[in-house]
Enzyme design. Structure first.
Site, PDB file in Angstrom:
ATOM      1  N   LYS A 136       1.016  -1.276  -0.132  1.00 17.22           N
ATOM      2  CA  LYS A 136      -0.405  -0.326  -0.019  1.00 17.22           C
ATOM      3  C   LYS A 136       0.996   1.470   0.195  1.00 17.22           C
ATOM      4  O   LYS A 136       1.486   1.832   1.148  1.00 17.22           O
ATOM      5  CB  LYS A 136      -0.823   0.124   1.466  1.00 17.22           C
ATOM      6  CG  LYS A 136      -1.923   1.396   1.309  1.00 17.22           C
ATOM      7  CD  LYS A 136      -2.972   1.434   0.974  1.00 17.22           C
ATOM      8  CE  LYS A 136      -4.015   1.838   1.258  1.00 17.22           C
ATOM      9  NZ  LYS A 136      -5.495   2.875   0.868  1.00 17.22           N
ATOM     10  N   ALA A 159      -5.560   3.788  -2.858  1.00 19.02           N
ATOM     11  CA  ALA A 159      -5.944   4.548  -1.957  1.00 19.02           C
ATOM     12  C   ALA A 159      -7.384   5.912  -2.614  1.00 19.02           C
ATOM     13  O   ALA A 159      -7.880   6.135  -3.162  1.00 19.02           O
ATOM     14  CB  ALA A 159      -5.378   5.992  -0.863  1.00 19.02           C
TER      15      ALA A 159
HETATM   16  N1  LIG Z   1     -18.414  -7.541   0.390  1.00 19.55           N
HETATM   17  C1  LIG Z   1     -18.404  -7.334   1.749  1.00 19.55           C
HETATM   18  N2  LIG Z   1     -18.445  -7.673   2.491  1.00 19.55           N
HETATM   19  C2  LIG Z   1     -18.946  -7.388   4.087  1.00 19.55           C
HETATM   20  N3  LIG Z   1     -18.172  -6.437   4.252  1.00 19.55           N
HETATM   21  C3  LIG Z   1     -17.595  -5.420   3.287  1.00 19.55           C
HETATM   22  C4  LIG Z   1     -17.088  -6.158   1.764  1.00 19.55           C
HETATM   23  N4  LIG Z   1     -16.855  -5.003   0.969  1.00 19.55           N
HETATM   24  C5  LIG Z   1     -16.224  -4.509   2.045  1.00 19.55           C
HETATM   25  N5  LIG Z   1     -16.264  -5.074   2.983  1.00 19.55           N
HETATM   26  C6  LIG Z   1     -15.898  -3.757   4.211  1.00 19.55           C
HETATM   27  O1  LIG Z   1     -16.402  -2.458   4.472  1.00 19.55           O
HETATM   28  C7  LIG Z   1     -15.133  -2.038   5.423  1.00 19.55           C
HETATM   29  C8  LIG Z   1     -13.828  -0.514   3.818  1.00 19.55           C
HETATM   30  O2  LIG Z   1     -13.883  -1.491   2.446  1.00 19.55           O
HETATM   31  P1  LIG Z   1     -12.295  -1.994   2.338  1.00 19.55           P
HETATM   32  O3  LIG Z   1     -11.446  -1.068   3.869  1.00 19.55           O
HETATM   33  O4  LIG Z   1     -11.912  -2.737   1.682  1.00 19.55           O
HETATM   34  O5  LIG Z   1     -12.613   0.030   1.306  1.00 19.55           O
HETATM   35  P2  LIG Z   1     -10.964   0.250   0.722  1.00 19.55           P
HETATM   36  O6  LIG Z   1     -11.765   0.423  -0.716  1.00 19.55           O
HETATM   37  O7  LIG Z   1      -9.529  -0.227   0.591  1.00 19.55           O
HETATM   38  O8  LIG Z   1     -11.173   1.543   1.228  1.00 19.55           O
HETATM   39  P3  LIG Z   1     -10.260   2.606   1.203  1.00 19.55           P
HETATM   40  O9  LIG Z   1      -9.970   3.276  -0.256  1.00 19.55           O
HETATM   41  O10 LIG Z   1      -9.569   3.662   2.364  1.00 19.55           O
HETATM   42  O11 LIG Z   1      -8.642   1.510   1.494  1.00 19.55           O
HETATM   43  C9  LIG Z   1     -14.637  -2.904   5.446  1.00 19.55           C
HETATM   44  O12 LIG Z   1     -15.072  -2.726   6.605  1.00 19.55           O
HETATM   45  C10 LIG Z   1     -14.597  -3.742   4.711  1.00 19.55           C
HETATM   46  O13 LIG Z   1     -14.708  -5.066   6.018  1.00 19.55           O
HETATM   47  C1  LIG Z   2      -9.540   8.424   3.944  1.00 16.26           C
HETATM   48  C2  LIG Z   2      -9.810   6.723   3.287  1.00 16.26           C
HETATM   49  N1  LIG Z   2      -9.845   5.901   3.732  1.00 16.26           N
HETATM   50  C3  LIG Z   2      -8.960   6.103   2.449  1.00 16.26           C
HETATM   51  N2  LIG Z   2      -7.673   5.961   2.210  1.00 16.26           N
HETATM   52  C4  LIG Z   2      -8.290   8.352   1.166  1.00 16.26           C
HETATM   53  C5  LIG Z   2      -9.741   8.494   0.499  1.00 16.26           C
HETATM   54  C6  LIG Z   2      -8.940   9.530  -0.277  1.00 16.26           C
HETATM   55  C7  LIG Z   2     -10.406  10.305  -1.458  1.00 16.26           C
HETATM   56  C8  LIG Z   2     -10.133  11.359  -2.552  1.00 16.26           C
HETATM   57  C9  LIG Z   2     -11.374  11.748  -2.018  1.00 16.26           C
HETATM   58  O1  LIG Z   2     -12.039  12.872  -1.292  1.00 16.26           O
HETATM   59  O2  LIG Z   2     -12.287  11.482  -3.291  1.00 16.26           O
HETATM   60 MG   LIG Z   3      -8.098   0.159   1.942  1.00 16.71          MG
END
Ligand SMILES: Nc1ncnc2c1ncn2[C@@H]1O[C@H](COP(=O)(O)OP(=O)(O)OP(=O)(O)O)[C@@H](O)[C@H]1O
Ligand SMILES: C[C@H](N)[C@H](N)CCCCCC(=O)O
Ligand SMILES: [Mg+2]
Length: 206
Positions: free
Chosen positions: A33, A100
């Protein structure tokens, strides 16, 4: 050099870390990451769900405190994110790189998360959520990826099955369908492993 993939999505909280865990476990890949903004660290989450003796977890290039857009979180710490300071980890293994937010989440006043994928010529795996409005969000993201000539391996749908939504996104994108992740009650190592096995049943590096 083995393949590397960039996991991005149409939004933040789209399930990139969950999908990164699935791909890391499926491919026994390394995980990285480059920019973390806010806690818990996605790397710690992936380490919780991935168990094999090959995957390595690489240190973030930027580890920021505030759960905000990376450019803003960096400014709060009086630093500026520079793509030049983001170097690919040294590994012979397949590498899963997680973005991100969405592709146009700013990392500075001039660059975006997707510029990381472009810099390292990483093939994108796009996570498209299923909700009313996600077709528009997905096609906007897809159009921008095409405009930037970013190579896309395929789409992972995340959310309750909706063939109307999925079919129209696949039709307009022309990208391959890779996997559907349903809304799960709880994300566990067993759930991640189940999807990893499902993914491998159709996966091809080509
Ligand atoms: N299909 C799913 N079923 C249940 N929970 C989910 C599912 N997809 C995502 N989540 C939950 O939703 C929340 C956000 O998911 P995740 O952290 O993977 O998002 P992200 O896209 O990685 O966010 P970021 O932009 O912050 O990296 C987490 O708690 C994750 O476990
Ligand atoms: C803090 C959050 N969980 C992610 N890591 C970063 C999200 C960036 C969002 C930027 C935007 O406003 O589109
Ligand atoms: Mg994430």
């Amino acid at each position: 050099m083995s393949k590397s993939y960039f996991i991005t999505a149409i939004h933040t909280d789209s399930g990139k870390t969950l999908v990164s865990s699935i791909f890391t476990q499926a491919l026994h890949a390394d995980y990285w990451k480059p920019i973390q903004a806010g806690y818990p660290r996605d790397t710690d989450t992936v380490m919780k769900f991935v168990h094999n003796n090959k995957s390595r977890f690489h240190k973030e290039a930027y580890l920021l405190q505030a759960p905000m857009s990376p450019h803003a979180a960096a400014r709060l710490e009086h630093i500026e994110i520079h793509l030049d300071n983001i170097l690919m980890p040294r590994t012979e293994n397949t590498l899963i790189v997680e973005g991100a937010g969405g592709i146009l989440a700013p990392i500075s006043d001039t660059q975006f998360v997707i510029d990381i994928a472009a810099k390292f010529k990483l093939e994108v795996i796009l996570v498209c959520n299923i909700y009313l409005g996600s077709i528009n969000h997905s096609l906007l993201t897809i159009n921008e990826l095409k405009r930037r000539k970013i190579k896309v391996k395929g789409i992972v749908f995340n959310g309750p099955e909706n063939t109307e939504t999925e079919d129209i996104i696949l039709k307009h994108s022309g990208y391959p369908y890779l996997l559907r992740v349903k809304q799960e009650k709880k994300i566990t190592q067993e759930v991640v492993n189940r999807y990893a096995i499902e993914l491998m049943s159709t996966w091809s590096e080509k």
